[in-house]
Motif scaffolding. Sequence first.
Motif, mmCIF file in Angstrom:
data_model
loop_
_atom_site.group_PDB
_atom_site.id
_atom_site.type_symbol
_atom_site.label_atom_id
_atom_site.label_comp_id
_atom_site.label_asym_id
_atom_site.label_seq_id
_atom_site.Cartn_x
_atom_site.Cartn_y
_atom_site.Cartn_z
ATOM 1 N N GLY A 22 0.813 -1.208 0.000
ATOM 2 C CA GLY A 22 0.000 0.000 0.000
ATOM 3 C C GLY A 22 0.847 1.260 0.000
ATOM 4 O O GLY A 22 0.552 2.230 -0.701
ATOM 5 N N VAL A 23 1.928 1.264 0.797
ATOM 6 C CA VAL A 23 2.839 2.409 0.814
ATOM 7 C C VAL A 23 3.474 2.589 -0.563
ATOM 8 O O VAL A 23 3.580 3.718 -1.070
ATOM 9 N N ARG A 24 3.916 1.494 -1.170
ATOM 10 C CA ARG A 24 4.508 1.555 -2.514
ATOM 11 C C ARG A 24 3.541 2.170 -3.515
ATOM 12 O O ARG A 24 3.907 3.054 -4.302
ATOM 13 N N GLU A 25 2.307 1.683 -3.501
ATOM 14 C CA GLU A 25 1.343 2.100 -4.517
ATOM 15 C C GLU A 25 0.920 3.546 -4.330
ATOM 16 O O GLU A 25 0.681 4.270 -5.307
ATOM 17 N N ARG A 26 0.813 4.010 -3.096
ATOM 18 C CA ARG A 26 0.350 5.380 -2.851
ATOM 19 C C ARG A 26 1.439 6.419 -3.089
ATOM 20 O O ARG A 26 1.125 7.579 -3.398
ATOM 21 N N THR A 27 2.700 6.033 -2.945
ATOM 22 C CA THR A 27 3.782 7.011 -3.031
ATOM 23 C C THR A 27 4.691 6.831 -4.248
ATOM 24 O O THR A 27 5.363 7.787 -4.646
ATOM 25 N N GLY A 28 4.744 5.619 -4.785
ATOM 26 C CA GLY A 28 5.684 5.353 -5.868
ATOM 27 C C GLY A 28 7.083 5.032 -5.393
ATOM 28 O O GLY A 28 8.013 4.923 -6.206
ATOM 29 N N CYS A 29 7.277 4.878 -4.078
ATOM 30 C CA CYS A 29 8.592 4.482 -3.572
ATOM 31 C C CYS A 29 8.822 3.012 -3.892
ATOM 32 O O CYS A 29 7.910 2.283 -4.301
ATOM 33 N N LYS A 30 10.060 2.555 -3.715
ATOM 34 C CA LYS A 30 10.390 1.148 -3.866
ATOM 35 C C LYS A 30 10.784 0.579 -2.516
ATOM 36 O O LYS A 30 11.477 1.233 -1.730
ATOM 37 N N ILE A 31 10.325 -0.645 -2.243
ATOM 38 C CA ILE A 31 10.576 -1.280 -0.951
ATOM 39 C C ILE A 31 11.300 -2.598 -1.170
ATOM 40 O O ILE A 31 10.875 -3.437 -1.967
ATOM 41 N N LEU A 32 12.397 -2.758 -0.438
ATOM 42 C CA LEU A 32 13.243 -3.939 -0.542
ATOM 43 C C LEU A 32 13.250 -4.696 0.786
ATOM 44 O O LEU A 32 13.238 -4.075 1.857
ATOM 45 N N LEU A 33 13.293 -6.017 0.719
ATOM 46 C CA LEU A 33 13.442 -6.849 1.906
ATOM 47 C C LEU A 33 14.877 -6.767 2.410
ATOM 48 O O LEU A 33 15.822 -7.065 1.672
ATOM 49 N N ALA A 34 15.057 -6.405 3.685
ATOM 50 C CA ALA A 34 16.381 -6.427 4.307
ATOM 51 C C ALA A 34 16.640 -7.841 4.814
ATOM 52 O O ALA A 34 16.107 -8.260 5.836
ATOM 53 N N GLN A 35 17.480 -8.566 4.101
ATOM 54 C CA GLN A 35 17.662 -9.984 4.398
ATOM 55 C C GLN A 35 18.380 -10.242 5.713
ATOM 56 O O GLN A 35 18.231 -11.327 6.290
ATOM 57 N N LYS A 36 19.149 -9.280 6.210
ATOM 58 C CA LYS A 36 19.833 -9.516 7.479
ATOM 59 C C LYS A 36 18.833 -9.654 8.623
ATOM 60 O O LYS A 36 19.167 -10.214 9.668
ATOM 61 N N ALA A 37 17.608 -9.178 8.427
ATOM 62 C CA ALA A 37 16.571 -9.321 9.446
ATOM 63 C C ALA A 37 15.670 -10.520 9.184
ATOM 64 O O ALA A 37 15.145 -11.124 10.126
ATOM 65 N N PHE A 38 15.487 -10.883 7.925
ATOM 66 C CA PHE A 38 14.588 -12.000 7.594
ATOM 67 C C PHE A 38 15.037 -12.594 6.268
ATOM 68 O O PHE A 38 14.907 -11.969 5.225
ATOM 69 N N SER A 39 15.582 -13.811 6.329
ATOM 70 C CA SER A 39 16.117 -14.435 5.121
ATOM 71 C C SER A 39 15.568 -15.845 4.921
ATOM 72 O O SER A 39 16.269 -16.725 4.434
ATOM 73 N N MET A 40 14.311 -16.069 5.298
ATOM 74 C CA MET A 40 13.696 -17.373 5.086
ATOM 75 C C MET A 40 13.261 -17.462 3.623
ATOM 76 O O MET A 40 12.165 -17.085 3.243
ATOM 77 N N PHE A 41 14.141 -17.977 2.800
ATOM 78 C CA PHE A 41 13.910 -17.908 1.358
ATOM 79 C C PHE A 41 12.796 -18.834 0.889
ATOM 80 O O PHE A 41 12.362 -18.739 -0.260
ATOM 81 N N ALA A 42 12.292 -19.710 1.765
ATOM 82 C CA ALA A 42 11.145 -20.533 1.394
ATOM 83 C C ALA A 42 9.911 -19.681 1.109
ATOM 84 O O ALA A 42 9.040 -20.084 0.335
ATOM 85 N N VAL A 43 9.845 -18.485 1.712
ATOM 86 C CA VAL A 43 8.698 -17.609 1.477
ATOM 87 C C VAL A 43 9.051 -16.456 0.536
ATOM 88 O O VAL A 43 8.242 -15.546 0.353
ATOM 89 N N TYR A 44 10.233 -16.481 -0.076
ATOM 90 C CA TYR A 44 10.594 -15.425 -1.023
ATOM 91 C C TYR A 44 9.612 -15.326 -2.199
ATOM 92 O O TYR A 44 9.337 -14.215 -2.672
ATOM 93 N N PRO A 45 9.078 -16.434 -2.710
ATOM 94 C CA PRO A 45 8.087 -16.283 -3.788
ATOM 95 C C PRO A 45 6.869 -15.460 -3.367
ATOM 96 O O PRO A 45 6.297 -14.725 -4.183
ATOM 97 N N ILE A 46 6.473 -15.581 -2.102
ATOM 98 C CA ILE A 46 5.356 -14.758 -1.600
ATOM 99 C C ILE A 46 5.787 -13.305 -1.525
ATOM 100 O O ILE A 46 5.075 -12.398 -1.976
#
Length: 362
Positions: A22-46
Amino acid sequence: MNTPYYLIDEAALRRNLEILRGVRERTGCKILLAQKAFSMFAVYPIIAEYLDGATASGLFEARLAAEELQGENHVFSAAYRAEDTPELARLCDHVVFNSCAQLRAYAPQVLAAGKQAGLRINPECSTQEGHAIYDPCGEKSRLGVTRAQFDPEVLPLLSGLHFHTLCEQDSDALETTLDAVEARFGEFFPGLRWLNFGGGHHITRPGYDIPRLERCIDRIQQRYGLQVYLEPGEAVALNAGILRCTVLDIVENGGKIAISAYDAQSLEGYQIKGTAEYVTEGEVVRTFKAMVEKMFQGAETAKAKGALLITPEQVIVTTLGQTIKRFWHKTKLQVKRCHGKRLFVIGKHLIAESRFTVYIPV
């Protein structure tokens, strides 16, 4: 199911991701996952359904994002090794440097690969009380270039600037920080393409002021025409899962003592959920202070002030499986707060003993 295991609530994870989208769509910013905090790649497709990509803190996380998560791939490290730079330039879209010296040394390789180089800045604006050891804007911080250290001659190498000064904070702290960033570095914005607000934004926490965050984003994008990036980590998976185990034993000796194993080779540890009491005196504190003193070889910035006594409601083991170990390459001493006190929480790799006991009052 045998313990330990990760248990992720997909619905809760998607709720967090919907907020971020929602933040991305309303502002046009880009949001990236910080992997050092969460790197469970089994849910990366989600995660890939909602976010623009991922950010890494080194080569191994950069490889993980390239292999498992579609989208932009960014990296920041306090320092890069010369032998890693060619692969990072190949894997990553943005390579962010921590000093003008490293920028001069390695940015040409990044630009030759058709990628973008950035520089982390230090706005010298601390919004974290009592976190001197943990605060990127604290005294003698190694993270980011201050205005006095910034050399305008590196601007031809730069596509953007990056700052990361927050930790589990609301957007009022971001607004304060952004004022300092503009005051110190705003004169250089017109020649850049993007500004990265870093992480530490607790966007999915109940009560977080999202409208204020969006005003901060709009302010930079509209005033300077820059693309804004955010790098939340914990906010992606906040309250979306647990790590569950079986308590091995609970014994009585002046209070309840929960015993769990820690294996430095298997990276098995634990988390305890319950009520907490902060103490600054007693045998437990003396033992903890001695452990920290030994672990950090007497470093002045690592002096323990007290200990946290926990009455357990749930004990959770944090065990990394074989498939994740190859990507786990950083250790941390985290600093938390409880009732306004400064607490040290020992990270997974920082325990020297193979087994240990947690002391817990009744």
